[in-house]
Design an enzyme around this catalytic site. Structure first.
Site, short mmCIF file in Angstrom:
data_model
loop_
_atom_site.label_atom_id
_atom_site.label_comp_id
_atom_site.label_asym_id
_atom_site.label_seq_id
_atom_site.Cartn_x
_atom_site.Cartn_y
_atom_site.Cartn_z
N ASP A 84 0.70 -1.46 -0.26
CA ASP A 84 0.24 0.54 0.11
C ASP A 84 1.46 0.84 0.45
O ASP A 84 0.27 2.24 -0.80
CB ASP A 84 -0.90 -0.60 1.31
CG ASP A 84 0.01 0.30 2.59
OD1 ASP A 84 0.42 -0.59 2.89
OD2 ASP A 84 -0.39 0.88 3.28
N ASP A 87 5.80 -0.04 3.05
CA ASP A 87 5.95 -1.13 4.09
C ASP A 87 5.56 -1.97 3.26
O ASP A 87 5.23 -1.97 1.92
CB ASP A 87 5.43 -1.23 5.44
CG ASP A 87 3.98 -0.60 5.29
OD1 ASP A 87 2.32 -0.66 4.12
OD2 ASP A 87 3.51 -0.13 6.23
N TYR A 239 -5.72 0.30 9.38
CA TYR A 239 -6.59 0.60 8.27
C TYR A 239 -8.24 0.49 9.21
O TYR A 239 -8.65 -0.17 8.29
CB TYR A 239 -6.69 -0.04 6.76
CG TYR A 239 -5.58 0.55 6.22
CD1 TYR A 239 -5.49 2.09 5.52
CD2 TYR A 239 -4.64 -0.16 6.02
CE1 TYR A 239 -4.42 2.87 4.76
CE2 TYR A 239 -3.50 0.83 5.80
CZ TYR A 239 -3.39 1.75 4.34
OH TYR A 239 -2.37 2.92 3.84
N GLU A 487 5.68 9.76 3.38
CA GLU A 487 5.00 8.28 2.38
C GLU A 487 4.30 8.79 1.67
O GLU A 487 3.36 9.81 1.89
CB GLU A 487 4.66 7.71 3.79
CG GLU A 487 3.99 6.45 3.32
CD GLU A 487 3.80 5.42 4.81
OE1 GLU A 487 4.48 4.71 4.76
OE2 GLU A 487 3.72 6.22 5.72
#
Length: 521
Positions: A84, A87, A239, A487
């Site tokens: 995603d 990571d 999430y 990120e």
């Protein structure tokens, strides 16, 4: 007399020349960014995020195969899909939303993306996700939701090719439901089935079959996928499904209606409009978690279609439209006291962490609704007055142009685009020497010791990644440890694919007008 005539001609020529220079400069200002390049680079990003066995036509050369045993412990093949962000966990909910948005962008702007020579790459990006969802949906009422877990993954700083972290897989089923995850995955597969309908009809039919089963499963066995007991509780820190599952079920039903034209799905969206919040929630964000604004925009589009069943349900569809317009007016800061914040530089600002995800989704919805208004010859009605389709598109373009470098930092937040962009993106693979260059194993904490804290730019440029972006005052710190801003995520870039397609079309139209103007002088 002759002297006066020559003076007059000279004066007239100077006037015309100034006018032409002004026109060209205005058009040039509106085309300050190369949207074709931005589109091409955005699609490259999805290749950098691939998990699994990489194909021969892989264009991102610093990546290699990874996650080749995913699902093995559980006896299923879960190789593939997307990481995603920075990571190596494969989170089902944001991955599904990424694919839904990529598909929606192609549905709306297929020809424009095709004219830029990028349609094949867009279809490959979608199919890499849907191929994985087919694998993950192992039986009608079982969907594998996640591979790996955030806690152990974040403890290590490694290349995906060296992964030593847990690859445990988690699923939702009848005993441990996940209507939100099943609904979003159904939406992704239904939307993708529309994309592949003409070019790959067999695959399109397969996707639709899975989408229908997943929707039925999510609707029959209701529950949130992130419940602490059962389901996928480990996802809650990363999430969490804050909005619940009702928005995803409505969203899935609407995409299934678009894919099948079957009234039962439309009836679901209509009859559950009130109790599931479809016409109750006025929302000012659209994201992997909250689908209401997107749902309301698509429901509004149905009003333009000359179908009897749409007229039959027009009173409910109009209520959906009212909520869609609340979202749009809020973005434009023309609602009644519920305006979205803008930074001093004009960027939509929802929250501190990864704000760009909300900017890209807003730009997409504004662009789609602008087309709806233009095609139906209507205006948007806001508390601050009537808004035409041009103003909506102009605002969407301003958000995209900010992303591409028209901002107080003169920084492109799309990595690899323009002369200045983030070079220390919070991304494990990008921040460590490429596996193809150096196959020497880099251990779990070795990456933190030798690579994470380095002040130098990342050795690999993760082209097309849209980072989290600046703060509420347009400030940005390009530091690897500043994950709130540096990120990037797949669902940040995905909505931009369609918007770049639209802006390309706009650019071509303006080019034609410029040529006509130049020819007339």
């Amino acid at each position: 007399m002759e002297k006066k005539r020559k003076q007059h001609q000279s004066f007239r020529f100077a006037q015309q020349w100034r006018l032409l220079v002004l026109i060209l400069s205005l058009i040039s200002a509106s085309q300050a960014h190369n949207y074709t390049d931005a589109l091409s680079k955005s699609l490259l990003y999805f290749e950098a995020q691939r998990s699994g066995r990489l194909p021969h036509n892989q264009r991102v050369g610093w990546r290699d195969h990874s996650g080749l045993t995913d699902g093995l412990e559980q006896g299923v093949d879960l190789v593939g899909g997307y990481y995603d962000a920075g990571d190596h966990v494969k989170f089902g909910l944001p991955m599904a939303f990424t694919v839904t948005m990529l598909s929606w962008g192609v549905i709306e702007y297929r020809n424009e993306i095709g004219s830029a020579g990028e349609l094949e790459h867009a279809l490959e990006a979608i199919k890499w996700g849907t191929d994985y969802f087919i694998k993950a949906h192992t039986s009608p009422n079982v969907l594998w939701a996640e591979v790996g877990d955030g806690d152990t993954d974040h403890y290590c700083w490694q290349r995906p090719e060296d992964m030593t972290t847990s690859r445990q897989a988690y699923k939702v089923d009848e005993s441990n439901p996940g209507s939100d995850l099943a609904g979003e995955t159904a939406a992704a597969m239904a939307a993708a089935s529309i994309v592949f309908r003409k070019t790959n009809p067999h695959y399109s039919h397969l996707l639709l079959h899975h989408a229908q089963q997943l929707f039925e499963f999510g609707d029959k066995y209701r529950g949130k996928y992130d419940e602490e007991e059962g389901s996928v509780g480990v996802v809650k820190k990363y999430y969490a499904s804050v909005s619940g599952y009702m928005d995803e079920l409505l969203w899935a039903a609407l995409w299934l209606y678009k894919a099948t034209d079957r009234e039962e799905y439309l009836k679901y969206v209509i009859t559950k409009a009130h109790c599931f919040g479809g016409i109750g929630w006025a929302i000012s964000e659209f994201s992997w978690d909250v689908k209401y604004a997107g749902l309301q925009i698509i429901a509004s589009q149905l009003l333009m279609e000359e179908k009897h069943k749409h007229k039959k349900y027009s009173h409910i569809l109009e209520k959906y439209r009212s909520k869609a317009e609340f979202y749009l007016c809020s973005c434009l800061r023309k609602s009644n006291g519920s305006d979205v914040d803008h930074t001093p530089g004009g960027l939509i600002y929802i929250r501190q962490w990864n704000n760009m995800q909300y900017v890209s989704t807003a730009a997409f919805l504004l662009t789609v609704y602008s087309d709806f208004l233009r095609n139906s010859n209507q205006n948007l009605s806001c508390h601050g007055g009537s808004v035409g389709h041009e103003e909506l598109l102009r605002f969407a373009k301003s958000q995209v142009d900010y992303i591409l470098g028209s901002n107080p930092m003169n920084m492109s937040y799309l990595v690899g685009f323009g002369p200045k962009y983030p070079t220390r993106v919070h991304h494990r693979g990008a921040s460590i020497v490429s596996y193809r260059e150096n196959k020497g194993f880099i251990g779990c904490t070795q990456g933190y010791d030798n690579w994470y804290g380095r002040p130098e730019p990342n050795p690999n440029i993760i082209i097309g990644a849209l980072v989290g972006g600046p703060d509420c005052q347009d400030n940005f710190m390009d530091e690897r440890g500043n994950y709130v801003q540096t990120e990037a995520c797949t669902y940040n870039t995905a909505p931009l694919i369609g918007v770049f397609g639209k802006l390309l079309q706009l650019e071509e139209n303006e080019d034609g007008q410029t040529q006509n103007l130049v020819a007339s002088y």
